[in-house]
Scaffold this active site. Structure first.
Site, PDB file in Angstrom:
ATOM      1  N   HIS A 218       0.355  -1.000   0.467  1.00 32.34           N
ATOM      2  CA  HIS A 218      -0.212  -0.306   0.345  1.00 32.34           C
ATOM      3  C   HIS A 218       0.558   1.272   0.022  1.00 32.34           C
ATOM      4  O   HIS A 218       1.478   1.746   0.871  1.00 32.34           O
ATOM      5  CB  HIS A 218      -0.605   0.249   1.322  1.00 32.34           C
ATOM      6  CG  HIS A 218      -2.060   1.041   0.904  1.00 32.34           C
ATOM      7  ND1 HIS A 218      -3.410   0.672   2.040  1.00 32.34           N
ATOM      8  CD2 HIS A 218      -2.131   2.211   1.155  1.00 32.34           C
ATOM      9  CE1 HIS A 218      -4.020   1.812   1.415  1.00 32.34           C
ATOM     10  NE2 HIS A 218      -3.343   2.866   1.373  1.00 32.34           N
TER      11      HIS A 218
ATOM     12  N   HIS B 200       0.926   4.907  -2.879  1.00 35.36           N
ATOM     13  CA  HIS B 200       0.982   5.723  -3.728  1.00 35.36           C
ATOM     14  C   HIS B 200       2.478   5.998  -3.834  1.00 35.36           C
ATOM     15  O   HIS B 200       3.306   6.966  -3.921  1.00 35.36           O
ATOM     16  CB  HIS B 200       0.011   6.544  -3.389  1.00 35.36           C
ATOM     17  CG  HIS B 200      -1.382   6.086  -2.782  1.00 35.36           C
ATOM     18  ND1 HIS B 200      -2.433   6.102  -3.139  1.00 35.36           N
ATOM     19  CD2 HIS B 200      -2.048   6.052  -1.157  1.00 35.36           C
ATOM     20  CE1 HIS B 200      -3.238   5.857  -2.409  1.00 35.36           C
ATOM     21  NE2 HIS B 200      -3.082   5.348  -1.437  1.00 35.36           N
TER      22      HIS B 200
ATOM     23  N   HIS C 154      -9.962   1.640  -0.919  1.00 36.80           N
ATOM     24  CA  HIS C 154      -9.520   1.428  -0.126  1.00 36.80           C
ATOM     25  C   HIS C 154     -10.996   2.126   0.771  1.00 36.80           C
ATOM     26  O   HIS C 154     -11.472   2.542  -0.313  1.00 36.80           O
ATOM     27  CB  HIS C 154      -9.315   3.095  -0.568  1.00 36.80           C
ATOM     28  CG  HIS C 154      -7.541   2.871  -0.341  1.00 36.80           C
ATOM     29  ND1 HIS C 154      -6.829   2.636  -1.613  1.00 36.80           N
ATOM     30  CD2 HIS C 154      -6.320   4.578   0.438  1.00 36.80           C
ATOM     31  CE1 HIS C 154      -5.208   3.352  -1.399  1.00 36.80           C
ATOM     32  NE2 HIS C 154      -5.183   3.968  -0.165  1.00 36.80           N
TER      33      HIS C 154
ATOM     34  N   GLU D 274     -10.628   4.760   6.506  1.00 37.14           N
ATOM     35  CA  GLU D 274     -10.625   5.830   6.642  1.00 37.14           C
ATOM     36  C   GLU D 274     -11.630   6.761   7.081  1.00 37.14           C
ATOM     37  O   GLU D 274     -11.052   8.419   7.660  1.00 37.14           O
ATOM     38  CB  GLU D 274      -9.774   6.858   5.587  1.00 37.14           C
ATOM     39  CG  GLU D 274      -8.255   5.996   5.585  1.00 37.14           C
ATOM     40  CD  GLU D 274      -7.893   6.973   4.422  1.00 37.14           C
ATOM     41  OE1 GLU D 274      -7.471   6.651   3.003  1.00 37.14           O
ATOM     42  OE2 GLU D 274      -6.626   7.340   4.401  1.00 37.14           O
TER      43      GLU D 274
ATOM     44  N   ASP E 217       1.688   6.960   2.190  1.00 36.47           N
ATOM     45  CA  ASP E 217       2.684   7.802   1.097  1.00 36.47           C
ATOM     46  C   ASP E 217       3.800   8.750   1.939  1.00 36.47           C
ATOM     47  O   ASP E 217       4.021   9.763   2.642  1.00 36.47           O
ATOM     48  CB  ASP E 217       2.002   8.706   0.842  1.00 36.47           C
ATOM     49  CG  ASP E 217       0.587   8.705   0.542  1.00 36.47           C
ATOM     50  OD1 ASP E 217      -0.138   9.144  -0.403  1.00 36.47           O
ATOM     51  OD2 ASP E 217      -0.334   8.629   1.095  1.00 36.47           O
TER      52      ASP E 217
HETATM   53  N1  ADE Z   1      -3.904   9.034  -2.045  1.00 29.81           N
HETATM   54  C1  ADE Z   1      -3.156   8.596  -1.289  1.00 29.81           C
HETATM   55  N2  ADE Z   1      -3.105   8.441  -0.175  1.00 29.81           N
HETATM   56  C2  ADE Z   1      -4.672   8.359   0.175  1.00 29.81           C
HETATM   57  C3  ADE Z   1      -4.854   7.772   1.149  1.00 29.81           C
HETATM   58  N3  ADE Z   1      -4.227   7.423   2.340  1.00 29.81           N
HETATM   59  N4  ADE Z   1      -6.306   7.721   1.223  1.00 29.81           N
HETATM   60  C4  ADE Z   1      -7.087   8.025   0.085  1.00 29.81           C
HETATM   61  N5  ADE Z   1      -6.477   8.644  -1.002  1.00 29.81           N
HETATM   62  C5  ADE Z   1      -4.990   7.929  -0.946  1.00 29.81           C
HETATM   63 ZN    ZN Z   2      -3.615   4.863   0.383  1.00 30.73          ZN
END
Ligand code: ADE
Ligand code: ZN
Length: 355
Positions: A17, A19, A201, A204, A284
């Site tokens: 996971h 990006h 995803h 969150e 990220d």
């Molecule tokens: N794009 C990059 N990071 C993300 C995240 N944590 N949640 C949703 N989209 C994303």
């Molecule tokens: Zn993500």
């Protein structure tokens, strides 16, 4: 560097996971923004990386994405992503890329894929690691754009376009606010029909019910975040029984989505106790000043895990990845070999007093 951190740096790890745009080095943001005439609100990119919710983070993420203009930009991004992760012990990664805003602006997916592939191919040769790609639909652009992206991707794979075979799956990311993720079903159906694996995803900014709906409706093979699932005992038991892969990004859930005040408050240990196949990942890394060894270190300390736990987490990464079974064996062997060599040093355990 502590002995624990050094061992976790050396432990071979799988990243599921991450990006690719979220790996962009600060200097690369400055260089690409300068070269492509993209104004940045500040010349210090570390100041750029400031946010207090998922959606305010996404504004920063989108700005970073907007600096990617030419095919060579994608090549540089991908090359640096793989080299940087390999420097912290990542041996195999399955990275998201989310090109919705580039496609909407007229960039061709073919160019993006060719650029990414060139960078990854060079970095793989240099590091001996492997990196595959997952094409994410961006929820902010809606289900129709998601479907069009997937159809283009499937067509490029069929035509044997450069880099298209490196994409092994389709996912979905970006904002969850006011969005019913199950409306992205047509994109997922097209991806499945085109032979791609499915992830997405969820969780969150949403509940166990939303996570459950994604799993039921979209036919996912893996799910990203999804920690609210613990509120649903039956679903948790089912996912644990199936060893259904879940990608958890503990630090990201604290600093990006702000779902927990501190890492120590994260439900990750409860997920493992429930028998879930919950892997550890960065999300990220450059935008949250992270790498996977750092994340393993943070997790070990926050939850009091022993060396054997961290090796088990690394092996879970292999179990959850989308390589074919025969290709997983060398990774498992690599982890087992490194794990036993590292434990041979006297009293490797976490409380080695050298923190
Ligand atoms: N794009 C990059 N990071 C993300 C995240 N944590 N949640 C949703 N989209 C994303
Ligand atoms: Zn993500």
């Amino acid at each position: 560097m502590t002995a624990l951190r050094a061992a976790l740096e050396a432990l071979p790890k799988v990243e599921l996971h991450c990006h690719i745009e979220g790996t962009m080095r600060p200097q690369t943001v400055i260089d690409l923004a300068g070269a492509n005439g993209i104004p940045l609100p500040t010349a210090d990119p570390t100041e750029l990386y400031s946010y207090d919710s998922l959606d305010s983070f996404l504004d920063v993420f989108w700005l970073v994405q907007s600096t990617l203009t030419t095919r060579a930009d994608w090549t540089r991004l991908a090359y640096e992503a793989v080299v940087d992760s390999a420097a912290h012990g990542v041996v195999h990664s399955e990275c998201f890329f989310t090109p919705a805003r580039h496609l909407a602006a007229g960039t061709s997916l073919k160019e993006i894929l060719a650029g990414l592939d060139e960078g990854i191919t060079a970095a793989q040769a240099e590091t001996g690691t492997t990196c595959l790609l997952i094409g994410d639909m961006d929820r902010a652009f809606g289900p129709a754009a998601g479907l069009a992206f997937v159809e283009d991707l499937v067509r490029l794979r069929r035509e044997g376009a450069a880099g298209a075979e490196r994409v092994i799956g389709v996912g979905m990311d970006s904002t969850e606010l006011g969005i019913d993720s199950t409306t992205f079903l047509p994109g997922y159906q097209a991806a499945h029909a085109g032979g791609l694996k499915l992830t997405g995803h969820q969780g969150e900014n949403s509940t166990a019910t939303d996570v459950g709906a994604c799993l039921t409706v979209l036919g996912l093979d893996r799910i990203d975040h999804a920690f609210p699932v613990l509120a649903d005992r039956d679903l948790t038991a089912r996912l644990a029984g199936e060893r259904f892969p879940i990608t958890i990004c503990p630090t990201s859930n604290v600093v990006i989505a702000r779902c927990f005040d501190r890492l120590e408050d994260h439900v990750y240990p409860l997920m493992r106790q429930a028998g879930l196949l919950a892997t550890v990942n960065t999300d990220d890394p450059a935008l949250s000043d992270l790498n996977l060894a750092h994340e393993y270190d943070a997790v070990a300390r926050a939850f009091g895990y022993q060396w054997a736990d961290m090796v088990a987490i690394a092996l879970d990464g292999v179990e959850a990845c989308w390589l074919d079974d025969p290709d997983k064996t060398p990774l498992r062997n690599q982890i087992a070999r490194a794990a036993s060599q590292l434990t041979m040093s006297p009293q490797r355990p976490l409380d080695d007093g050298s923190r």
